[in-house]
Design a protein around this motif. Structure first.
Motif, mmCIF file in Angstrom:
data_model
loop_
_atom_site.group_PDB
_atom_site.id
_atom_site.type_symbol
_atom_site.label_atom_id
_atom_site.label_comp_id
_atom_site.label_asym_id
_atom_site.label_seq_id
_atom_site.Cartn_x
_atom_site.Cartn_y
_atom_site.Cartn_z
ATOM 1 N N ALA A 225 -25.552 -40.012 1.024
ATOM 2 C CA ALA A 225 -24.288 -39.293 1.248
ATOM 3 C C ALA A 225 -23.779 -38.739 -0.075
ATOM 4 N N ALA A 226 -23.926 -39.533 -1.144
ATOM 5 C CA ALA A 226 -23.474 -39.078 -2.461
ATOM 6 C C ALA A 226 -24.258 -37.838 -2.898
ATOM 7 N N ALA A 227 -25.555 -37.793 -2.532
ATOM 8 C CA ALA A 227 -26.361 -36.614 -2.889
ATOM 9 C C ALA A 227 -25.852 -35.378 -2.153
ATOM 10 N N GLU A 228 -25.502 -35.561 -0.881
ATOM 11 C CA GLU A 228 -24.954 -34.423 -0.124
ATOM 12 C C GLU A 228 -23.637 -33.967 -0.769
ATOM 13 N N MET A 229 -22.796 -34.931 -1.150
ATOM 14 C CA MET A 229 -21.511 -34.591 -1.772
ATOM 15 C C MET A 229 -21.714 -33.883 -3.112
ATOM 16 N N LEU A 230 -22.766 -34.284 -3.830
ATOM 17 C CA LEU A 230 -23.067 -33.633 -5.109
ATOM 18 C C LEU A 230 -23.335 -32.143 -4.897
ATOM 19 N N GLY A 231 -24.120 -31.850 -3.866
ATOM 20 C CA GLY A 231 -24.397 -30.442 -3.563
ATOM 21 C C GLY A 231 -23.118 -29.697 -3.205
#
Lengths: 359, 403
Positions: A225-231
């Motif tokens: 989820a954090a990776a999606e938020m990073l994008g």
């Protein structure tokens, strides 16, 4: 940016090209306007699966490419940038991780190929209230039959496999089971949320993975989820910066105002820290490090706070146009808040981080 | 007005209070007790019930919807003291003022100050009776914070202007009868080239398109003027005086936005009570989320300090008769706290605070989502926080313009 292998660079570039050309934010707007039952366009997810994205962390013998979490994180970052609505996070990362960590050989060979091919969507059904609290569950299992209600299940409308937490462990429930019923929850981000009720549904326990299996699964999902938020944060930043460089008021482009420059400089810094926290989490998973729990809480809390700040500033710095539905930036604000709550708010993870460090 | 001979101010007040009380008893329909009219200007016209209509007409005829405006134009002609008594008695009777909107809050006071006798006679009375809805034609796509950059142009055609251009963020434009607008009449001077005009919204060439906001609502419009004929009688003040008049009107707007705008209205249930319901408490009776607990107490202390500041500004204004410098922070602080509160509501309610529509959420939860989203506009409209900060740093603190 982490050092990527040649294959990882290719994967990221491919995801970037595809989201730009085939699935830009406009595609999400269409999903939103058409109010699709699943919360995404099934044909689009089929296409993503065809490109191999649903099987990135799945072993080759079960139809995946065993390419690791960092690689999947790169794809999630790109689909986050374009707000692509898909079950990639819940299924290809969440459910797949649960099976890889805790599944028997039979369970793995039954479900993983289907997840990798996109034939079915898996998801995590953990919370039983509006605030993340995995320790609290009233789900009961007896004689292989599972009963209870799970709230705010991502992709709950389309899931063909539920990974369900109960007091004594984690279970698999086939979405087609007659004891499963789902009710659509229309959330501000317009994805496929559902409340799912299990009424004596046939359940198989995930026997592997140890006592903290649920935590291990959730930690993977949190880092994803954090990776999606990073994008999302990176894209919101880029779009805002471009807007400031182009919008003229008082005969000057807004980007020439020092007060705004400094705010962007602050955000730039926060997003760089966010990237480090996310990459640290993904690397911890791939290297099977001992501090995954801590890395996951760090990644989720830092990502939550960065996207929170970025999404607020993105709207404010766009001024009036940022308040309009016609403009895309509001979608980032809306999606940001549901992801901030999903699998733990910053307060949840700061508390957990302290506990993990014995203070 | 007919009042008792002025023996003492006190007996005057008592007489007036008795008169008001009697009038309210005779005229305020009991069925409307406790109603709130404050949102009608944002949400658009609602179907008026017979009682609501009767109430509006009664207040309108008396001029008490605009109590301090001159009687000759349909106002109440009351002194400030009398208006205060009227207000108190209205609350006591659980009555509301049915006369509102931009005409009352912004345009009326400005026209009373700058309008010609004929203009006041024509436009003020319908406002006092709540018959005409006004909207504001100020912002344009390229004139937001830099409002003086407006390009909508009125070409002089002798006895009228021909107006062309586009306005945006026209609040309630789809429901308005008339628009007070800033229109450029001279392209060679930025500020001095602006005039203040009154435009009929049903005139030929006026097109209105509602703007959908991220909250899903459409309280604002884009307004397009294509060869719209505006008679010269509708110019307020002199040609080129529009910036001065327009700014004066904005002062009325800001007073309203910081004084009690919906963004900073305190809801019935305090945050900590709401948090106990959603989050629960531990064995010591403390909120079961330590971080949220201190965030809420921080917010509640800030909020009290803000209210204290607002009251202090009011008290100072009363004693000195002027507006204190401190008032410059009210809009930016009030709207910031309003937004902070909305974000805290999400932290308290979790996923329940992010519902969009339909099953699984209470009405209050769904309203909270929309309020959170719409509240993002409060730091942008009515002079953005950035503009407020410029005003504070340059005008109040005397810090030099960096240009």
């Amino acid at each position: 940016m982490a050092i990527l292998s040649e294959e990882q660079t290719m994967l990221r570039d491919m995801a970037r090209e595809w989201t730009k050309k085939e699935n830009p934010v406009g595609a999400f707007r269409k999903v939103r306007d058409e109010k699709l039952d699943a919360g995404y366009e099934p044909a689009v997810y089929a296409q993503m699966a065809e490109m191999g994205w649903a099987g990135v962390i799945i072993p080759e013998e079960q139809g995946g490419s065993d390419f690791g979490y960092m690689s999947l994180g790169l794809v999630l970052e790109e689909t986050g940038r374009s707000l692509t609505a898909s079950p990639l996070l819940a299924s290809a990362l969440g459910a797949a991780s649960a099976l890889i960590l805790g599944g028997s050989d039979d369970q793995k060979s039954h479900w993983l190929p289907k997840i990798a091919s996109g034939e079915i969507v898996g998801t995590l059904a953990v919370d039983e209230g509006p605030r993340h609290n995995p320790a609290k569950t009233e789900v009961s299992v007896s004689g292989g039959k599972l009963s209870g209600t799970k709230t705010f299940v991502p992709e709950g409308m389309s899931a063909g496999l539920f990974i369900v937490s109960a007091a004594d462990g984690v279970y698999l429930v086939d979405g087609a089971d007659g004891g499963v019923s789902r009710s659509d929850r229309s959330m501000v981000d317009q994805r496929g949320w559902a409340e799912v009720t299990f009424d004596g549904a046939a359940a198989q326990k995930l026997e592997g993975g140890g006592d903290d299996l649920l935590d291990q699964i959730l930690d993977r999902a949190r880092i994803g989820a954090a990776a999606e938020m990073l994008g999302m944060a990176s894209q919101a930043f880029d779009v805002t910066l471009a807007y400031l460089k182009q919008r003229v008021q008082f005969n000057q482009v807004l980007s020439s105002f020092q007060a705004l420059q400094h705010r962007m400089a602050d955000l730039f810094g926060e997003i760089e820290l966010m990237r480090s926290a996310v990459e640290n989490g993904l690397t911890a998973l791939d290297d099977k490090r001992g501090d995954i729990a801590m890395a996951a809480s760090q990644a989720k809390a830092v990502a939550n706070d960065a996207i929170h700040h970025m999404s607020k500033e993105a709207v404010q710095l766009h001024g009036g146009i940022g308040m309009t539905d016609e403009y895309d930036i509001g979608f980032y604000l809306k999606r940001a808040r549901t992801l901030e709550q999903l699998w733990g708010s910053s307060a949840f993870h700061r508390e957990r981080f302290a506990r993990l460090n014995d203070y | 007005m007919a009042s008792a001979p002025a023996d003492t101010a006190q007996s005057d007040s008592d007489t007036f209070r008795a008169e008001v009380r009697q009038w309210l008893e005779a005229n305020f329909p009991a069925s409307l007790k406790g109603n709130d009219n404050s949102l009608s200007s944002v949400e658009g016209p609602t179907d008026e019930s017979a009682d609501e209509k009767a109430w509006r007409e009664a207040v309108g005829a008396k001029g008490w919807g605009t109590p301090t405006w001159p009687k000759e134009y349909g106002g109440g002609g009351l002194s400030r003291e009398q208006a205060k008594i009227l207000n108190q008695e209205m609350s006591r009777a659980q009555a509301y003022n049915p006369i509102g909107g931009m005409g009352v809050m912004m345009f009326g006071p400005t026209l009373l100050e700058y309008g010609s006798e004929a203009q006041k006679k024509e436009h003020i009375p319908p406002i006092t009776r709540g018959e005409i809805r006004w909207c504001q034609g100020y912002s344009e796509p390229n004139a937001g914070s830099d409002l003086a950059n407006i390009q909508t142009f009125g070409e002089d055609k002798g006895d009228h202007y021909v107006v062309n251009g586009q306005k945006t963020w026209t609040s309630g434009g789809q429901w308005a009868d008339k628009c007070f607008a800033l229109v450029r009449t001279d392209k060679s001077h930025k500020h001095e080239g602006i005039s203040f005009m009154l435009i009929d919204m049903d005139a030929e060439g006026v097109d209105v398109k509602p703007i959908r906001m991220i909250s899903g609502m459409s309280p604002f419009c884009e307004t397009f003027f294509t060869n719209v004929k505006v008679p010269k009688e509708n110019l307020v003040g002199k040609e080129g005086q529009g910036w001065t008049i327009g700014k004066r009107l904005l002062q009325h707007e800001r007073t309203n936005l910081s004084g009690g705008g919906s963004a900073i209205r305190m809801p019935s249930m305090p945050l900590h009570a709401m948090a106990k319901t959603y989050v629960g408490v531990n064995d010591n009776g403390e909120l079961d989320d330590g971080e949220l607990r201190t965030k809420i107490s921080d917010f509640e202390m800030q909020w009290r300090s803000f209210l204290g500041t607002a009251m202090r500004v009011q008290a100072e204004a009363k004693t000195t008769g002027g507006v204190s410098e401190v008032s410059s922070i009210l809009k930016k602080v009030g709207t910031k706290l309003g937004q902070q509160r909305a974000e805290l509501m999400i932290e308290i309610m979790g996923m329940k605070g992010l519902g969009w529509e339909g099953e699984g959420f209470s009405d209050e939860e769904l309203r909270s989502t929309r309020t959170w989203l719409f509240g993002k506009a409060t730091t942008i409209y009515g002079g953005s926080t950035e503009v407020q900060n410029n005003i504070i740093s340059k005008r109040i603190l005397g810090m030099l313009d960096h240009q």
